[in-house]
Write a protein that holds these residues in place. Sequence first.
Motif, PDB file in Angstrom:
ATOM      1  N   ARG A  98      71.670  59.912  90.269  1.00 47.47           N
ATOM      2  CA  ARG A  98      71.619  58.906  91.319  1.00 47.47           C
ATOM      3  C   ARG A  98      71.299  59.632  92.616  1.00 47.47           C
ATOM      4  O   ARG A  98      71.529  60.844  92.729  1.00 47.47           O
ATOM      5  N   ASN A  99      70.787  58.921  93.603  1.00 44.91           N
ATOM      6  CA  ASN A  99      70.369  59.632  94.817  1.00 44.91           C
ATOM      7  C   ASN A  99      71.535  60.064  95.699  1.00 44.91           C
ATOM      8  O   ASN A  99      71.331  60.701  96.730  1.00 44.91           O
TER       9      ASN A  99
ATOM     10  N   VAL B 212      60.302  52.535  83.552  1.00 44.99           N
ATOM     11  CA  VAL B 212      60.141  53.993  83.578  1.00 44.99           C
ATOM     12  C   VAL B 212      59.005  54.273  84.558  1.00 44.99           C
ATOM     13  O   VAL B 212      57.847  53.924  84.301  1.00 44.99           O
ATOM     14  N   TYR B 213      59.369  54.892  85.682  1.00 48.79           N
ATOM     15  CA  TYR B 213      58.467  54.985  86.827  1.00 48.79           C
ATOM     16  C   TYR B 213      57.953  56.405  86.989  1.00 48.79           C
ATOM     17  O   TYR B 213      58.705  57.318  87.354  1.00 48.79           O
TER      18      TYR B 213
ATOM     19  N   PHE C 267      68.783  45.154  85.137  1.00 47.67           N
ATOM     20  CA  PHE C 267      67.527  45.869  85.310  1.00 47.67           C
ATOM     21  C   PHE C 267      67.820  47.234  85.896  1.00 47.67           C
ATOM     22  O   PHE C 267      68.604  47.369  86.832  1.00 47.67           O
ATOM     23  N   GLU C 268      67.193  48.257  85.313  1.00 49.05           N
ATOM     24  CA  GLU C 268      67.337  49.608  85.844  1.00 49.05           C
ATOM     25  C   GLU C 268      65.988  50.297  85.794  1.00 49.05           C
ATOM     26  O   GLU C 268      65.123  49.952  84.969  1.00 49.05           O
ATOM     27  N   ILE C 269      65.784  51.241  86.680  1.00 50.03           N
ATOM     28  CA  ILE C 269      64.552  52.022  86.730  1.00 50.03           C
ATOM     29  C   ILE C 269      64.909  53.499  86.606  1.00 50.03           C
ATOM     30  O   ILE C 269      65.911  53.954  87.181  1.00 50.03           O
ATOM     31  N   VAL C 270      64.093  54.225  85.858  1.00 46.02           N
ATOM     32  CA  VAL C 270      64.254  55.670  85.717  1.00 46.02           C
ATOM     33  C   VAL C 270      63.006  56.335  86.278  1.00 46.02           C
ATOM     34  O   VAL C 270      61.893  56.115  85.777  1.00 46.02           O
ATOM     35  N   PHE C 271      63.176  57.105  87.316  1.00 42.00           N
ATOM     36  CA  PHE C 271      62.076  57.813  87.976  1.00 42.00           C
ATOM     37  C   PHE C 271      61.799  59.115  87.233  1.00 42.00           C
ATOM     38  O   PHE C 271      62.700  59.930  87.017  1.00 42.00           O
ATOM     39  N   VAL C 272      60.522  59.301  86.842  1.00 42.69           N
ATOM     40  CA  VAL C 272      60.079  60.538  86.207  1.00 42.69           C
ATOM     41  C   VAL C 272      59.083  61.184  87.164  1.00 42.69           C
ATOM     42  O   VAL C 272      57.953  60.726  87.320  1.00 42.69           O
TER      43      VAL C 272
ATOM     44  N   LEU D  35      67.724  55.392  89.211  1.00 40.51           N
ATOM     45  CA  LEU D  35      68.051  56.659  88.548  1.00 40.51           C
ATOM     46  C   LEU D  35      66.823  57.554  88.432  1.00 40.51           C
ATOM     47  O   LEU D  35      65.691  57.099  88.621  1.00 40.51           O
ATOM     48  N   ALA D  36      67.058  58.809  88.094  1.00 40.51           N
ATOM     49  CA  ALA D  36      65.947  59.748  87.904  1.00 40.51           C
ATOM     50  C   ALA D  36      66.312  60.793  86.876  1.00 40.51           C
ATOM     51  O   ALA D  36      67.480  61.187  86.734  1.00 40.51           O
ATOM     52  N   VAL D  37      65.304  61.264  86.152  1.00 41.74           N
ATOM     53  CA  VAL D  37      65.459  62.451  85.322  1.00 41.74           C
ATOM     54  C   VAL D  37      65.494  63.655  86.265  1.00 41.74           C
ATOM     55  O   VAL D  37      64.667  63.739  87.184  1.00 41.74           O
ATOM     56  N   PRO D  38      66.455  64.566  86.114  1.00 42.47           N
ATOM     57  CA  PRO D  38      66.496  65.732  87.011  1.00 42.47           C
ATOM     58  C   PRO D  38      65.156  66.460  87.051  1.00 42.47           C
ATOM     59  O   PRO D  38      64.514  66.654  86.009  1.00 42.47           O
ATOM     60  N   TYR D  39      64.741  66.851  88.237  1.00 46.98           N
ATOM     61  CA  TYR D  39      63.471  67.554  88.374  1.00 46.98           C
ATOM     62  C   TYR D  39      63.470  68.849  87.577  1.00 46.98           C
ATOM     63  O   TYR D  39      62.433  69.247  87.027  1.00 46.98           O
ATOM     64  N   SER D  40      64.615  69.492  87.488  1.00 41.25           N
ATOM     65  CA  SER D  40      64.706  70.765  86.773  1.00 41.25           C
ATOM     66  C   SER D  40      64.496  70.618  85.275  1.00 41.25           C
ATOM     67  O   SER D  40      64.182  71.600  84.596  1.00 41.25           O
TER      68      SER D  40
END
Length: 360
Positions: free
Chosen positions: A105-106, A123-124, A154-159, A178-183
């Motif tokens: 989460r941010n 999935v963004y 509804f949820e969004i996952v940033f890739v 939400l986001a997948v960790p950049y690492s």
Amino acid sequence: MSVVMSLFACVSLFELNGRTMKVQRETAANNSGASSLTTANKLEKMKLWNKYKVTSIPSLVFVDAATGKVVCRNGLLVVRDDPKGLEFPWGPKPFAEVVAGPLLRNNRQTTDISSLEGHYVGVYFSAHWCPPCRSLTRVLVESYRTVKESGQKFEIVFVSADRSEESFQQYFSEMPWLAVPYSDEARRSRLNRLFGIQGIPTLILLDTEGHMITRQGRVEVLNDPECRLFPWHPRPVLELSESNAVQLHEGPCLVLFVDAEEEGELEPAKELIQPIAEKIMAKYKAKEEETPLLFFVAGEDDMSDSLRDYTNLPEAAPLLTILDMSARAKYVKDVEEITPAVVETFVQDFLAEKLKPEPI
């Protein structure tokens, strides 16, 4: 491994050589040799380009030789991520399996995929360095909040496709999802492979079971700012607009031009071709294949005028056309009256390759 590989075929790198595109199909029957078929006919080459939704080059697509179904659209990522073939045959995996792991989460807190259960999921694929991505993000934030406030799950996952952790953090700070960790580069790459991402921004929409609703989330969000059509299941017929005109470049499209200037005047045209579009969509969905033709209606506006000028179409209305922008080909049916029977015959003749294309 050669026995297993004999069940698969590879549509090799699509490449442009001057004005000629060379498409090779290589069948790996053993470790020492491979056969190839070079298609000489330009139209046949473009059919392959459209069939596999190739929008950029080089592109490598793996298909099952027995069924012809796509195994993996992003073969280049496979070659990079799995050079020893440990994950062969690289077939699609469930979204829940590919995305499994911590999600950010941010506010720097983390959650896991259990927070996605029972939700529609976007999935963004996006990046801060990409101006169209930033523009879409601003709209998507409002759409996300509108859907959530309506009570929908509804949820969004940033890739991320950012070029640094710092850019990722800056961009993600603007996002309420939400986001997948950049690492976790491996997981980001697997998600790119799963959905065959060839460009950004791309918004994939999934149902509550993780099955794809549409790849055209970007177009749907821009066309429906009030989110009345959420979760944006594909519509059989679209009204041509600036926001969805990008789809004209993704494969052959039937476009019915009519004499209509006011909102609502396109409805009769949509109703005329909708049963045919629905039948085509259902037929190919049953075969688990993407529809080979998209359907549009277009009225009298700047967008339609520009398209007519670009494709050198007559000014007649009604005018029934099929436009294949990647092949630079058009098919035109200029008759006084467009009836369901006329449209049905036109579509079936196109799919049966009975129509002669004209150059765009």
